[in-house]
Motif scaffolding. Sequence first.
Motif, PDB file in Angstrom:
ATOM      1  N   SER A 189     -18.958  17.394 104.975  1.00 30.59           N
ATOM      2  CA  SER A 189     -17.421  16.713 105.035  1.00 30.59           C
ATOM      3  C   SER A 189     -17.480  15.255 105.527  1.00 30.59           C
ATOM      4  O   SER A 189     -16.772  14.436 105.323  1.00 30.59           O
ATOM      5  CB  SER A 189     -16.449  17.544 105.763  1.00 30.59           C
ATOM      6  OG  SER A 189     -17.159  17.825 107.246  1.00 30.59           O
ATOM      7  N   PHE A 199     -12.529  14.023  96.142  1.00 31.69           N
ATOM      8  CA  PHE A 199     -11.863  14.925  97.089  1.00 31.69           C
ATOM      9  C   PHE A 199     -10.272  14.390  96.954  1.00 31.69           C
ATOM     10  O   PHE A 199     -10.061  13.585  98.000  1.00 31.69           O
ATOM     11  CB  PHE A 199     -12.413  15.165  98.349  1.00 31.69           C
ATOM     12  CG  PHE A 199     -13.759  16.067  98.087  1.00 31.69           C
ATOM     13  CD1 PHE A 199     -13.814  17.316  98.339  1.00 31.69           C
ATOM     14  CD2 PHE A 199     -15.037  15.277  98.296  1.00 31.69           C
ATOM     15  CE1 PHE A 199     -15.051  17.965  98.077  1.00 31.69           C
ATOM     16  CE2 PHE A 199     -16.168  15.857  97.951  1.00 31.69           C
ATOM     17  CZ  PHE A 199     -16.094  17.277  98.079  1.00 31.69           C
ATOM     18  N   THR A 223     -11.982  15.651 102.795  1.00 30.18           N
ATOM     19  CA  THR A 223     -12.807  16.945 103.192  1.00 30.18           C
ATOM     20  C   THR A 223     -12.364  17.710 104.113  1.00 30.18           C
ATOM     21  O   THR A 223     -13.119  18.378 104.786  1.00 30.18           O
ATOM     22  CB  THR A 223     -14.127  16.445 103.122  1.00 30.18           C
ATOM     23  OG1 THR A 223     -14.420  15.464 104.257  1.00 30.18           O
ATOM     24  CG2 THR A 223     -14.723  15.775 101.905  1.00 30.18           C
ATOM     25  N   HIS A 237     -19.134  12.998 102.809  1.00 28.32           N
ATOM     26  CA  HIS A 237     -18.016  12.804 101.649  1.00 28.32           C
ATOM     27  C   HIS A 237     -16.882  12.654 101.930  1.00 28.32           C
ATOM     28  O   HIS A 237     -15.893  12.877 101.105  1.00 28.32           O
ATOM     29  CB  HIS A 237     -18.173  14.048 100.822  1.00 28.32           C
ATOM     30  CG  HIS A 237     -19.664  14.261  99.961  1.00 28.32           C
ATOM     31  ND1 HIS A 237     -19.869  13.777  98.847  1.00 28.32           N
ATOM     32  CD2 HIS A 237     -20.818  14.780 100.475  1.00 28.32           C
ATOM     33  CE1 HIS A 237     -21.154  13.979  98.545  1.00 28.32           C
ATOM     34  NE2 HIS A 237     -21.673  14.706  99.607  1.00 28.32           N
ATOM     35  N   LEU A 293     -12.988  21.806 104.425  1.00 30.89           N
ATOM     36  CA  LEU A 293     -14.327  22.517 104.155  1.00 30.89           C
ATOM     37  C   LEU A 293     -14.503  22.989 105.398  1.00 30.89           C
ATOM     38  O   LEU A 293     -15.291  23.899 105.431  1.00 30.89           O
ATOM     39  CB  LEU A 293     -15.553  21.106 104.134  1.00 30.89           C
ATOM     40  CG  LEU A 293     -15.410  20.492 102.519  1.00 30.89           C
ATOM     41  CD1 LEU A 293     -16.328  19.383 102.723  1.00 30.89           C
ATOM     42  CD2 LEU A 293     -15.664  21.503 101.466  1.00 30.89           C
TER      43      LEU A 293
END
Length: 320
Positions: free
Chosen positions: A77, A86, A90, A80, A93
């Motif tokens: 997470s 996304f 994120t 990204h 997650l």
Amino acid sequence: MTDTPSRPFGHEHVFLGTQHARNERRTWAVIALTTVMMVAEIVAGSVYGSMALVADGWHMATHAAALLIAALAYVFSRRHARNRRFTFGTGKLGDLAGFASAIVLALIALLIGWESLLRFSAPVTINFNQAIVVAVIGLTVNLVCAWLLRDDDHRHGSSHAHHDHPHENAAHQHQHTDERHRDNNLRAAYLHVLADALTSVLAIFALVAGSVFGWLWLDPAIGILGSLVIARWSWGLMRDAGAVLVDYLPEVEELPEQIRSAIEVGGDEIYDLHVWQVGPGHHGAIVSLRSASPRAPTYYRELLSHLPELSHLTFEVEQA
């Protein structure tokens, strides 16, 4: 999956918890401690014939797996967080990782319960003194891990409590503010460790009682009790993390009503409202309203500026 550049304009969709980096570091430290103690308890329980100790060791094994899931979720997470694929970041997650670890824990609870039932029909000799020593060491490690994984986000979240509510509602408001800032990934790891500490206490009790009174049946009985506790905790985590994943808000959630009370002034009316969690301490909202005198979206954003957990707002304004 490859990361993509962040947007050249607009705002970012980074909805990670305020203590994300700290939680990631401490989770890796707890994984190391848990893995060492897991191996020690499983080996000692097998050598000394204690099902409760073996159950505690396998329970630690589930923690090691769940903690690894939590740590990898933190890493992914973070890396990204600005990936445009996304859509809302994120932040969820961690809830996905918590849900996965709850499923793993439920499966292991079934295995521990089954092995304990087998011990009733085929009891084995237990070397109580050595088993008790290992169980006490395991409990000590669990308590250290629990301290490392304590959740400080609630104290950070409490600083955002709103002072425009009546004094008698302060405790109620503080409770729901804490829930909004909860990191279910850290909570999964923390409750894994607490559940393991409970299993260690039960194992020590069974071993001490068995050594004093000769109750060999108590050891597998405690194993069954531990499996039930693990299963119940697994269900609770699965329920809470799953609720975030499917955008379910508890009935006691006050955020929608706070949005309505702030926006519906001067004849403005909200006719459609969607609120959901996009990460620990972060919520998104889509507000559709009718107004006799429509204003710019910045006006309505200012009306909600006292709700810092609203990290992503979209307004649709129609002429009444």
